[in-house]
Design a protein around this motif. Sequence first.
Motif, short mmCIF file in Angstrom:
data_model
loop_
_atom_site.label_atom_id
_atom_site.label_comp_id
_atom_site.label_asym_id
_atom_site.label_seq_id
_atom_site.Cartn_x
_atom_site.Cartn_y
_atom_site.Cartn_z
N HIS B 195 0.83 -1.20 0.00
CA HIS B 195 0.00 0.00 0.00
C HIS B 195 0.87 1.25 0.00
CE1 HIS B 195 -4.27 -0.72 0.12
NE2 HIS B 195 -4.02 -1.84 0.76
N ALA B 197 3.86 1.48 -1.08
CA ALA B 197 4.50 1.58 -2.40
C ALA B 197 3.53 2.20 -3.41
CB ALA B 197 4.96 0.21 -2.87
N LEU B 198 2.25 1.80 -3.33
CA LEU B 198 1.26 2.32 -4.27
C LEU B 198 0.97 3.79 -4.03
CD1 LEU B 198 -1.52 -0.36 -4.76
CD2 LEU B 198 -0.39 0.93 -6.54
N ASN B 199 1.10 4.22 -2.78
CA ASN B 199 0.78 5.62 -2.48
C ASN B 199 1.99 6.54 -2.54
OD1 ASN B 199 -1.90 5.21 -2.16
ND2 ASN B 199 -1.81 4.87 0.03
N HIS B 200 3.18 5.95 -2.60
CA HIS B 200 4.36 6.81 -2.59
C HIS B 200 5.35 6.50 -3.71
CE1 HIS B 200 3.14 8.68 1.11
NE2 HIS B 200 2.93 7.50 1.63
N GLY B 201 4.83 5.93 -4.76
CA GLY B 201 5.70 5.74 -5.91
C GLY B 201 6.79 4.71 -5.69
N GLY B 202 6.50 3.67 -4.95
CA GLY B 202 7.53 2.67 -4.66
C GLY B 202 7.58 1.52 -5.64
N LEU B 203 6.88 1.64 -6.75
CA LEU B 203 6.87 0.55 -7.73
C LEU B 203 7.47 1.04 -9.03
CD1 LEU B 203 3.17 -0.53 -7.26
CD2 LEU B 203 5.13 -1.94 -6.65
N TRP B 252 -2.18 0.03 -12.86
CA TRP B 252 -1.04 0.95 -12.87
C TRP B 252 -0.03 0.53 -13.94
CZ3 TRP B 252 4.02 -0.50 -11.78
CH2 TRP B 252 4.94 0.56 -11.75
#
Lengths: 289, 440
Positions: B195, B197-203, B252
Amino acid sequence: MTETLPPSSVEAQLESSLQKIGIPPRPVILDKINAEMHKDEPDFNQLARIIAADVALSASLINITNSPYFGFRGRVNSPREALMMLGLNVASKAIAGIVMRKAFPKSPQLERFWDASARIARLSGWLAQRVTKSTLRADDAYTFGLFRDCGIPILLSRHPGYFDILTEANHEASRSFTTVEETTLPTNHAVVGYMLAQSWWLPDETILSIRHHHDVAILDTPSIPPTLHSRYLIAVSQLAEYLLQQHSGLSFTQEWGKLGPACLRLLNLTEDDVQELLTEATPIIEAED
Amino acid sequence: MPLALNQSMQPPPVEPIAGFINRKDCFAEIAQLATLSTPERPLAVIWIALDRFKQVNESFGHRGGDAVIAQLSQRLRDRTGTRGTWCRMAGDEFVCLVSTYNFDQIQQLAADLLHEIEIPLPIGGLLLHPSASLGIAILEESERPSLCLQRADRAMNTSKRAGGGRIITSGSEPMPGRLGVLLARHELELESKLHLALNHGGLNLHYQPCVDTDGQIVSVEALMRCPAHHLSPGEFIPIAEKTGLIIRLGEWSLLEGARFAKHLSVTGQPTVVSINVSRAQFVTANFSQTLHAALLCADVDPELIELELTESLFMDNSKLVQANLRAALDTGVKIAIDDFGTGYSCLATLKDITASKLKLDRAFVVALPQDRRAFAVVKAIAQLGNDLGMRVVAEGVENQQQLDTLRDAGVHAIQGYFYARPMPENELLAWLQNRRKQHD
């Protein structure tokens, strides 16, 4: 979606100005801020320098921080003070909103679209504090207001007939806005906006609210996702849009007729409350104009 | 009636069994054993409740039930010998207290006890298949022994709710994650990181080239990575699938992949980008809307996008799947059948599939070049793919021998470390340029 209808004479100009862009990629500055935010000790000075390097961004951020909608006392004069006042979390959302507008090419019609979105966003921020008993944070409501309709400029740029579809959807009194779009398009502005917001790494609630912001069933059915937080975001922005239309005496959409009753039920407000809110909000709206 | 009320608050009286102390004595015993507990050899409580025992009583009467209890309790006690203290907590519930085992041995003991219970048992001319729910709690430092007992009881109940026949250790009980799905503790941690990663550009996406046997680049496959939290795809993909987050991740990557395809195209090296679409994502009612939105946002030629779908999806005749398949093809994107050959391959259905690529499951490639039978299957699939107008691709190719064998089998293209590992965007761009120079 209000006050955004470009007269057809400039439609072609708008389309050509947007034709060359893909969906705006997430601006690098947001990544820099994000990286700093996740350090154990974020360096405010470093961040302030990054922001100050962009004069327009600095001015907009200071402007937002001093806006009566956020209710901060005193005035800030520099990006550094703005960061301290807003906190990094809120500041990063405010900056996302500012740079999104800048990520699209400039055109008079888009300026009107962004101005309308910004007005809804700011009033949403004020309403969040006023009607949700702090369930909703002002900055979340503000960010959602800015991004809610960001699918529209993209569709305008990609689909030659979208302006007409938009006009029809705005005049539709019974079918949902997105249903009207889908009679002609294989998608709709809520899904397009959702994809953009997702690729900009906006918070979950904002993303899901963008996707469902014309869906009356979402507002009325607590058992289905998204969360209550998302439903509040949708209701508050609809109410903000309605109050602005009431204030200006101009109504470009039929959305309140379709979603208003569900929004009021969710926010536990009566029509009288809405009139009171309008009276209360009037000086704040006028101070901004 | 006050008397009945009082009685109902007490556990029902149970017959004493030789070698088992009763509930009341259990509390005294656990307090005594707790004083001997050390971090290396902690006191452990294993709470065992027989599953569906009520039905045994109903079918065979209480005498039959008692006979089953007598036999099972004997088995349990025999298994621990003198190393465990046994208590009967209720008619069909037992507690074993042990203080001479380390953590691993406790887990093993619980598994052995469950195994003992599950050995079929003859009763009334029938063979009964007993089962049980087990909960383990290890006494923590300065924890009250009675609390440890409660935790074991709770863990047992969690096991029972999950359907029984399993062992749950207190502290690792599944809890509802953010999306309401029950997850074990380490899974919760993974979900939370995902979560974030999805909200903070971790992917991000890495790309692995797929090269035909003449050395020409056929496509690049987009593969999700989570560098921000050092999670490998093997860790986060299963959790994403379990929680439904795979839909968000898939949407995404659809846009990111499409955007990269556009980038490749405008920089003069148009290349098909293959994007994995999970079953969960494909069976959503608005899959086609998100696909259209991604193509529109990226402003990319749909022919430069290929969706990789697992073969089982093609065998699904549901209206939604068929409609989404048609909708996807109508956009102009290509379709590839992923992991072909190990799932529910149905050759009769293959003839109806409009796919441009068929990706052999890597299990075939691993077996090459030694396994001649695998070779025969690969050769047949390559021929079949060829006749049906599909390009057959082998994944996981790591060496020259595999490449040669696959070429002999008639496979059209190769993906694997032998040519290139999955690379970040920038590295791939450099790789493509280098390769082009070499071929010019």
